[in-house]
Scaffold this active site. Sequence first.
Site, PDB file in Angstrom:
ATOM      1  N   ARG A   1       0.869  -1.191   0.000  1.00 39.25           N
ATOM      2  CA  ARG A   1       0.000   0.000   0.000  1.00 39.25           C
ATOM      3  C   ARG A   1       0.897   1.229   0.000  1.00 39.25           C
ATOM      4  O   ARG A   1       1.793   1.355   0.830  1.00 39.25           O
ATOM      5  CB  ARG A   1      -0.886  -0.021   1.245  1.00 39.25           C
ATOM      6  CG  ARG A   1      -1.835   1.179   1.400  1.00 39.25           C
ATOM      7  CD  ARG A   1      -2.864   1.194   0.301  1.00 39.25           C
ATOM      8  NE  ARG A   1      -4.056   1.951   0.653  1.00 39.25           N
ATOM      9  CZ  ARG A   1      -4.152   3.284   0.620  1.00 39.25           C
ATOM     10  NH1 ARG A   1      -3.124   4.023   0.298  1.00 39.25           N
ATOM     11  NH2 ARG A   1      -5.297   3.864   0.926  1.00 39.25           N
TER      12      ARG A   1
ATOM     13  N   GLU B   1     -11.553   3.936  -4.897  1.00 39.57           N
ATOM     14  CA  GLU B   1     -11.740   2.493  -4.823  1.00 39.57           C
ATOM     15  C   GLU B   1     -12.163   1.934  -6.182  1.00 39.57           C
ATOM     16  O   GLU B   1     -12.683   2.655  -7.034  1.00 39.57           O
ATOM     17  CB  GLU B   1     -12.805   2.164  -3.780  1.00 39.57           C
ATOM     18  CG  GLU B   1     -12.415   2.528  -2.363  1.00 39.57           C
ATOM     19  CD  GLU B   1     -11.247   1.694  -1.863  1.00 39.57           C
ATOM     20  OE1 GLU B   1     -11.190   0.480  -2.164  1.00 39.57           O
ATOM     21  OE2 GLU B   1     -10.378   2.249  -1.170  1.00 39.57           O
TER      22      GLU B   1
ATOM     23  N   ARG C   1      -0.930  -5.472   5.132  1.00 40.31           N
ATOM     24  CA  ARG C   1      -0.180  -5.058   3.950  1.00 40.31           C
ATOM     25  C   ARG C   1       1.054  -4.241   4.327  1.00 40.31           C
ATOM     26  O   ARG C   1       1.033  -3.457   5.270  1.00 40.31           O
ATOM     27  CB  ARG C   1      -1.073  -4.235   3.013  1.00 40.31           C
ATOM     28  CG  ARG C   1      -2.202  -5.018   2.380  1.00 40.31           C
ATOM     29  CD  ARG C   1      -3.111  -4.128   1.564  1.00 40.31           C
ATOM     30  NE  ARG C   1      -3.710  -3.080   2.379  1.00 40.31           N
ATOM     31  CZ  ARG C   1      -4.553  -2.165   1.924  1.00 40.31           C
ATOM     32  NH1 ARG C   1      -4.877  -2.156   0.645  1.00 40.31           N
ATOM     33  NH2 ARG C   1      -5.062  -1.259   2.722  1.00 40.31           N
TER      34      ARG C   1
END
Length: 220
Positions: free
Chosen positions: A37, A45, A90
């Site tokens: 990320r 999104e 992440r």
Amino acid sequence: MPELNTSNWFGPKHAPIAGVASVIDGDTIEIHGQRIRFNGIDAPESAQQCDDAKGFRYQCGAKAAAALDGFLAASRPVTCVFVDWDRYGRFVGDCRRADGTSVAAWMVEHGQALDWPKYSHGAYAAQQAKAEAAKVGLWVGAFQAPWEWRAEHAGGTAPSSQPLGIVSRRLVAQSGYSCEPRRTCKQLGSCEEANWYLQNCPWGGKLDRDKDGIPCESLC
């Protein structure tokens, strides 16, 4: 919402990761099986829609992912330096192309993502101001900040797990259009069709030669 996990629940600090990236969405990639990320920015999104300059809805999340894919393909590999782990496990990092260009800065400067002050502390504010003044990317029309959009859409709270190609196939099913094979303005039948290719296909920018946000001006 991908908040930083300062407790390092998912492990200790990580060495930098370098390799050819697969695009998950406009602010997330995968290298060697590790989700990464981008630190300090937030892109629309995958399911998010925005309004263009004429008030037409378009898939701004898909467009951001396509822009990122094209940008990364121009100078490989990508190297990401570890910052932290987020709540989804992440790797959160600062990433650069092989030519040294900051991926996050480029995405914000080209209006495909926003500076996220909560985590960036304004690191990309200058790039965002430049994009807004130039009315590029998201700034061409109207949009909702991704973190606000996620707060209003229960289905948008978890990070995307679909790579760019799968996102594109879903869009094809909804619209009837397809990114393959590539097309020229002479092969298109309507402004609506031209706008779809511009917003959703990696090669769509070629339909807007003067970069004014309007594709195939003979149609639009």
